[in-house]
Design an enzyme around this catalytic site. Structure first.
Site, mmCIF file in Angstrom:
data_model
loop_
_atom_site.group_PDB
_atom_site.id
_atom_site.type_symbol
_atom_site.label_atom_id
_atom_site.label_comp_id
_atom_site.label_asym_id
_atom_site.label_seq_id
_atom_site.Cartn_x
_atom_site.Cartn_y
_atom_site.Cartn_z
ATOM 1 N N LYS A 112 68.477 19.475 -42.799
ATOM 2 C CA LYS A 112 67.727 19.020 -41.621
ATOM 3 C C LYS A 112 66.278 19.413 -41.783
ATOM 4 O O LYS A 112 65.968 20.393 -42.469
ATOM 5 C CB LYS A 112 68.267 19.681 -40.351
ATOM 6 C CG LYS A 112 67.989 18.880 -39.108
ATOM 7 C CD LYS A 112 68.994 17.752 -39.001
ATOM 8 C CE LYS A 112 68.887 16.961 -37.743
ATOM 9 N NZ LYS A 112 70.100 16.165 -37.532
ATOM 10 N N GLY A 224 69.831 11.039 -21.515
ATOM 11 C CA GLY A 224 68.983 10.812 -22.690
ATOM 12 C C GLY A 224 68.949 9.333 -22.991
ATOM 13 O O GLY A 224 69.999 8.674 -23.005
ATOM 14 N N ASN A 227 67.273 6.644 -29.092
ATOM 15 C CA ASN A 227 68.050 5.716 -29.923
ATOM 16 C C ASN A 227 69.536 5.742 -29.552
ATOM 17 O O ASN A 227 70.149 4.691 -29.307
ATOM 18 C CB ASN A 227 67.859 6.049 -31.410
ATOM 19 C CG ASN A 227 68.774 5.251 -32.314
ATOM 20 O OD1 ASN A 227 69.947 5.600 -32.506
ATOM 21 N ND2 ASN A 227 68.285 4.152 -32.836
HETATM 22 N N1 GLU Z 1 69.806 12.518 -37.480
HETATM 23 C C1 GLU Z 1 71.120 11.958 -37.516
HETATM 24 C C2 GLU Z 1 72.160 13.020 -37.243
HETATM 25 O O1 GLU Z 1 71.903 14.044 -36.666
HETATM 26 C C3 GLU Z 1 71.377 11.161 -38.779
HETATM 27 C C4 GLU Z 1 71.241 11.925 -40.048
HETATM 28 C C5 GLU Z 1 71.302 11.045 -41.285
HETATM 29 O O2 GLU Z 1 71.475 9.853 -41.172
HETATM 30 O O3 GLU Z 1 71.134 11.611 -42.360
HETATM 31 O O4 GLU Z 1 73.299 12.834 -37.560
#
Ligand code: GLU
Length: 422
Positions: A112, A224, A227
Site C-alpha cells: 500500500k 461514503g 468510487n
Molecule cells: N485500493 C484497492 C483496495 O484496497 C485496490 C487495490 C488494487 O487494485 O491493487 O483493494
C-alpha cells in the site's frame, strides 16, 4: 461526525490489523515464527517529495510505500492521497492487501502507498507533478514483477495514467503492468471501474442466500460516496434489486425510506460535489446513517466508523464492508453477539484487486477481454472466496472476519513454508 466519536482517539489501525491477525493465529495454532513474521511489513519506504506549485513556490510532501508480504507473488495495493494519512494506516492497509489477495486466491502479495496531501486543494497540474514525483521516488522498488500500485482513496485512473507514463519513461519502455486501474485507452481493464462495488454485490448476494434474506425487499444505507459507494448504490439497486434509502459523504447524508434514485445521486455528486443537499430527502448525519433500520449497511469510506460506541445500535442484518478497516475489534464482538452478519472488508471489497489482477494479466499478454468475461470471472472468484470463508466460519464457530483471516493466513503461510522462508 457527532459527539462521542470526535471525542474518541482513533485506535492505531496497524494495531487493529495485528490484533485481528493474533486472534486468528491463536485459533489456527499458527507456528510462532510464521506469526511473528506476519505481524510486520517486509519493507517500507518513507520518501519526501518536493514539487513546484502553480504559483512558483515549492512544497514538500511526505509519502510512503509499504510492501507487506510477497510470498504468494509481487506486492499489490493502492495509493491513497489523504491529509490524515499515517505510516501506521499504510501498514495496516498493506497487511489487509496481503490477506485480500490471498482470500480471493490471486498470485499477489500485499502492499500500500500513501501521500499526505489534501488532493482537493491541489490543481490538476500540481496533482500530476506530485504523482510523477512519487513514482520517481519509489521507481526502483516497483514494477510488474515487484510491486504494482493501483487507485485507492482520492486517486483516479488519470493519476494511474501519469504514474504509468512516468515509470515507462524511467525504464525506457512501455510498462503498463506496473500499475492497475488505468484508463481503458492505455491498458486498463474493462470492468475495473465498478469492480469493488460489483464484487461486494456478489458477496451480499451470497450472504443473503445464506441468511434467507430476500434482497428484492431489502433496504440499503451506504456511508461514503466515492468510487465504491457510488457504484454500490447503482449495482445494489440494479443487480440485487435492493432499495437504496440512505447515502452520505464527508459533508453529510440523505435519507428517504421510499428509496433514492442511485443515478440521480451520482449526478448530484458530480454536479455539486456532495449528496448532502439532494432534493426530496431528509438530511441525516453520517452517524445517524450507520444506525438506520436497514437490511444492508455498506460502510464505503474510511476506517473505524463502527466502534464500541455505536456497534450496539447497528440494526442492519448484513454489514458489507466496502471500506478498508471500518469496524474495530471491540465493535466486531458486539456485532457477532448481536447476530449481525459482517462481510469483512478484505473479502467484501476484494473485487477491486481481483479485476486489477485481471488487468495485470491482460497487460502481460497484450490481449484484452470483453466486459462480460471480466464480470463472469469476478463472480467466480468472489463466490468461491465467500464460500471458503463461510465454511470456515461455520466449522470453527467464528465470525466471518476471523474465518477470512484463517483462510488467508493458511495460504500465505503455506507459500512461505514452500519457499523455505520458515
Ligand atoms: N485500493 C484497492 C483496495 O484496497 C485496490 C487495490 C488494487 O487494485 O491493487 O483493494
Amino acid at each position: 461526525m457527532a459527539h462521542a466519536q470526535l471525542l474518541e482517539e482513533k485506535i492505531n489501525p496497524f494495531h487493529i490489523a495485528q490484533q485481528q491477525l493474533d486472534k486468528a493465529a491463536a485459533i489456527l495454532k499458527l507456528d510462532s515464527g510464521i506469526h511473528t513474521a506476519l505481524r510486520q511489513p517486509a519493507r517500507e519506504m518513507h520518501v519526501t517529495l518536493t514539487i513546484k506549485m502553480d504559483d512558483g513556490s515549492c512544497r514538500t510532501f511526505n509519502a510512503y510505500r509499504v510492501q507487506y508480504n510477497d510470498a504468494r507473488g509481487p506486492n499489490k495495493g493502492g495509493i491513497r492521497f489523504h491529509p490524515e494519512e499515517t505510516i501506521d494506516t499504510v501498514r495496516a492497509l498493506a497487511a489487509w492487501m496481503t490477506w485480500k489477495c490471498a482470500v480471493v486466491d490471486i498470485p499477489l502479495g500485499g502492499g500500500k502507498g500513501g501521500i499526505i496531501c489534501d488532493p482537493k486543494s491541489l490543481s490538476e497540474t500540481e496533482l500530476e507533478r506530485l504523482s510523477r514525483a512519487y513514482v520517481r521516488a519509489i521507481s526502483r522498488f516497483i514494477g510488474p514483477d515487484k510491486d504494482i500500485p493501483a487507485p485507492d482513496v482520492y486517486t483516479t485512473p488519470q493519476i494511474m495514467a501519469w504514474m504509468m507514463d512516468e515509470y515507462s519513461t524511467i525504464v525506457g519502455h512501455h510498462a503498463p503492468g506496473v500499475i492497475t486501474g488505468k484508463p481503458l485507452a492505455i491498458g486498463g481493464s474493462a470492468g475495473r471501474g465498478d469492480a469493488t462495488a460489483r464484487g461486494g454485490a456478489y458477496t451480499v448476494r451470497e450472504a443473503a442466500e445464506h441468511l434467507g434474506l430476500d434482497l428484492k425487499s431489502s433496504t440499503v444505507a451506504i456511508q461514503g460516496f466515492g468510487n465504491a459507494g457510488q457504484y454500490a448504490a447503482t449495482l445494489f439497486h440494479d443487480l440485487l434489486g435492493c432499495r437504496i434509502v440512505a447515502v452520505s459523504d464527508t459533508r453529510g447524508g440523505v435519507y428517504n425510506p421510499g428509496g433514492l434514485d442511485p443515478q440521480a445521486l451520482v449526478n448530484e455528486k458530480r454536479r455539486t460535489g456532495t449528496v448532502a443537499n439532494f432534493p426530496g430527502a431528509q438530511q441525516i448525519s453520517n452517524d445517524e446513517l450507520l444506525e438506520l433500520d436497514v437490511e444492508v449497511l455498506a460502510p464505503s469510506a474510511l476506517e473505524e466508523v463502527i466502534t464500541e460506541h455505536n456497534a450496539s445500535r447497528i440494526r442492519a442484518n448484513i454489514i458489507a464492508e466496502l471500506a478498508n478497516g471500518p469496524t474495530t475489534p471491540a465493535a466486531d464482538e458486539i456485532l457477532f453477539n448481536n447476530n449481525v452478519f459482517v462481510i469483512p472488508d478484505f473479502l467484501c471489497n476484494a473485487g477491486g484487486v481481483t479485476v486489477s489482477y485481471f488487468e495485470w494479466v491482460q497487460n502481460s499478454s497484450g490481449y484484452y477481454w470483453e466486459e462480460a468475461e471480466v464480470h463472469h470471472r469476478l463472480d467466480r472468484k468472489m463466490t468461491e472466496a465467500f464460500r471458503a470463508v463461510l465454511n470456515t466460519s461455520t466449522e470453527f464457530g467464528v465470525d466471518m472476519r476471523t474465518a477470512a483471516y484463517m483462510v488467508s493466513i493458511q495460504r500465505v503461510a503455506e507459500a512461505m513454508k514452500l519457499r523455505g522462508w520458515v
